[in-house]
Design a protein around this motif. Structure first.
Motif, PDB file in Angstrom:
ATOM      1  N   ASP A   1       0.814  -1.211   0.000  1.00 58.84           N
ATOM      2  CA  ASP A   1       0.000   0.000   0.000  1.00 58.84           C
ATOM      3  C   ASP A   1       0.847   1.260   0.000  1.00 58.84           C
ATOM      4  O   ASP A   1       0.484   2.265  -0.615  1.00 58.84           O
ATOM      5  N   LEU A   2       1.961   1.218   0.728  1.00 59.91           N
ATOM      6  CA  LEU A   2       2.884   2.342   0.798  1.00 59.91           C
ATOM      7  C   LEU A   2       4.301   1.823   0.648  1.00 59.91           C
ATOM      8  O   LEU A   2       4.616   0.707   1.096  1.00 59.91           O
ATOM      9  N   LEU A   3       5.151   2.635   0.026  1.00 57.37           N
ATOM     10  CA  LEU A   3       6.556   2.264  -0.099  1.00 57.37           C
ATOM     11  C   LEU A   3       7.406   3.483   0.247  1.00 57.37           C
ATOM     12  O   LEU A   3       7.257   4.551  -0.350  1.00 57.37           O
ATOM     13  N   VAL A   4       8.276   3.311   1.247  1.00 61.50           N
ATOM     14  CA  VAL A   4       9.175   4.381   1.670  1.00 61.50           C
ATOM     15  C   VAL A   4      10.470   4.238   0.881  1.00 61.50           C
ATOM     16  O   VAL A   4      11.180   3.240   1.011  1.00 61.50           O
ATOM     17  N   VAL A   5      10.751   5.229   0.047  1.00 63.00           N
ATOM     18  CA  VAL A   5      11.900   5.155  -0.856  1.00 63.00           C
ATOM     19  C   VAL A   5      12.958   6.147  -0.403  1.00 63.00           C
ATOM     20  O   VAL A   5      12.675   7.343  -0.217  1.00 63.00           O
ATOM     21  N   ASN A   6      14.173   5.664  -0.207  1.00 67.48           N
ATOM     22  CA  ASN A   6      15.267   6.578   0.122  1.00 67.48           C
ATOM     23  C   ASN A   6      16.548   6.154  -0.564  1.00 67.48           C
ATOM     24  O   ASN A   6      16.708   5.009  -0.999  1.00 67.48           O
ATOM     25  N   GLU A   7      17.435   7.122  -0.699  1.00 63.78           N
ATOM     26  CA  GLU A   7      18.732   6.876  -1.326  1.00 63.78           C
ATOM     27  C   GLU A   7      19.711   6.446  -0.245  1.00 63.78           C
ATOM     28  O   GLU A   7      19.811   7.068   0.814  1.00 63.78           O
TER      29      GLU A   7
END
Length: 405
Positions: free
Chosen positions: A352-358
């Protein structure tokens, strides 16, 4: 009271008569050294463990246990009215019973009745006392009324006994209280919810001394667990190789490998309203495990290591949910084309949600700060600027709470 003191967050530290009272001194020190104005209100029984001069010296305020001291200041009313937070640590069985039934026979129980701020209890007692139906009913009553009752830890108790009932680490109680203070009067939007969080990095053994692993420290997952507890949730934290102290009020299940993590997540998710997969799970593991240490052979290159795929836990729990309303949140650590890869992963995993970080050698892993973009399956995009990992945790749980409601 001068203006500088007035600007400090006001905390009432209630201390009841248990052996863990001495540990509350460390909790008091953390509050005062971080700029909080703390009034300690012990019970008469608590003074058998730690005397009033100690509390007064550490807090910088006089200490009283009854309603007859400084009557003209009406302390039994004013303390609760003016507090930003009331924390009772340790909270004994007797204190929990009095609080649940509205008894007011000393300064602390009077203060609890007049408090209009968040109230936190950190119980500490023997296992049999914690598990007794009367205590459990009192805890349930307090929680229904909006109080935050931290689950006690598991470990060594008084004497040779061990079990559930141990006073949580003072540093973790302090971290919990800081999250509660940061929310102020905001409602406990996760109260009554059961959530699962994974944290850390899995390790896949090659031989008895070596493994394939990653740089994940587990700090973001722990921030998520701690923040969810402060918002009222019952939290199960599945921790892979973190070395971090257990967050206060959180059930911690330690695991090592991706397969172990999958088993724990699937079991815990069966009764969860939301699952947040913050752990860095190894994509591959060695096809074979060497029973003895793999040694160098003079003049020869090492044998290649054959790898096999690990289970895709995020995709599995997203596809097979025990209830239609369950929320699943994933994390994507990317090194390039962060948003493009993130959106593709969101579609592929079905969460449902995806936390995207570098991420990188000096980015995110092991740091106290993070920045990310939270992508939603509904097309939403919520940027979270660089800051403490607790801020990202609050954003994630805010989005989860909206969707659960």
């Amino acid at each position: 009271m001068d203006s500088e003191t007035e600007r400090k967050p006001r905390v009432v530290l209630g201390v009841s008569g248990g052996i863990a009272a001495y540990k509350a001194c460390e909790l008091l020190r953390r509050f005062t050294e971080s700029g909080h104005d703390v009034r300690v209100v012990p019970t008469e029984a608590a003074l058998h463990f730690v005397g009033a001069p100690t509390w007064s010296a550490l807090s910088g305020h006089p200490v009283a246990t009854d309603v007859w001291s400084d009557v003209h200041e009406v302390p039994h009313v004013r303390l609760g009215q003016s507090a930003d937070l009331v924390i009772v640590a340790p909270a004994t069985t007797d204190l929990l019973a009095k609080a649940a039934h509205g008894l007011a026979d000393d300064l602390l129980t009077n203060t609890l009745l007049t408090a209009r701020c968040p109230v936190v209890f950190a119980p500490a007692m023997h296992t049999e006392m914690w598990e007794h139906p009367a205590t459990q009913e009192n805890v349930a009553t307090l929680r229904r009324r909006g109080a935050l009752v931290i689950e006690p830890g598991v470990g060594r108790l008084t004497g040779a006994d061990t079990g559930k009932g141990r006073f949580p680490d003072p540093s973790e109680i302090f971290a919990f209280c800081r999250r509660v203070l940061a929310r102020g009067e905001s409602p406990q939007d996760l109260a009554g919810r059961n959530v699962v969080v994974s944290a850390g990095g899995t390790r896949e053994p090659l031989d008895p001394v070596r493994f394939l692993g990653n740089r994940s420290s587990g700090k973001q997952g722990y921030a998520l667990a701690r923040t969810a507890a402060a918002r009222g949730a019952r939290v199960t934290l599945i921790a892979a190789n973190t070395g971090l102290p257990d967050p206060a009020g959180v059930e911690v299940i330690p695991v090592t490998t991706a397969v172990e993590l999958r088993e724990a997540v699937v079991a815990a998710a069966a009764e969860a309203d939301a699952v947040v997969m913050a752990a860095a799970v190894a994509d591959f593991r060695p096809a074979t495990y060497a029973a003895g240490k793999i040694k160098k052979k003079d003049g020869k290159e090492p044998d290649p290591i054959e790898l096999v795929r690990n289970p895709d836990i995020l995709a599995e729990i997203s596809a097979v949910r025990p209830s239609a309303g369950q929320l699943v949140v994933g994390f994507a650590a990317e090194t390039d084309d962060v948003l493009v890869n993130g959106r593709a992963k969101l579609r592929r995993k079905g969460c449902d949600l995806l936390v995207v970080n570098e991420v990188g050698e000096r980015k995110t892993f092991g740091a106290e700060e993070n920045e990310a973009v939270v992508l939603g399956a509904d097309g939403s995009e919520t940027p979270v600027p660089y800051g403490p990992k607790e801020d990202l945790a609050d954003t994630v749980w805010g989005l989860v709470a909206e969707r659960l409601s």
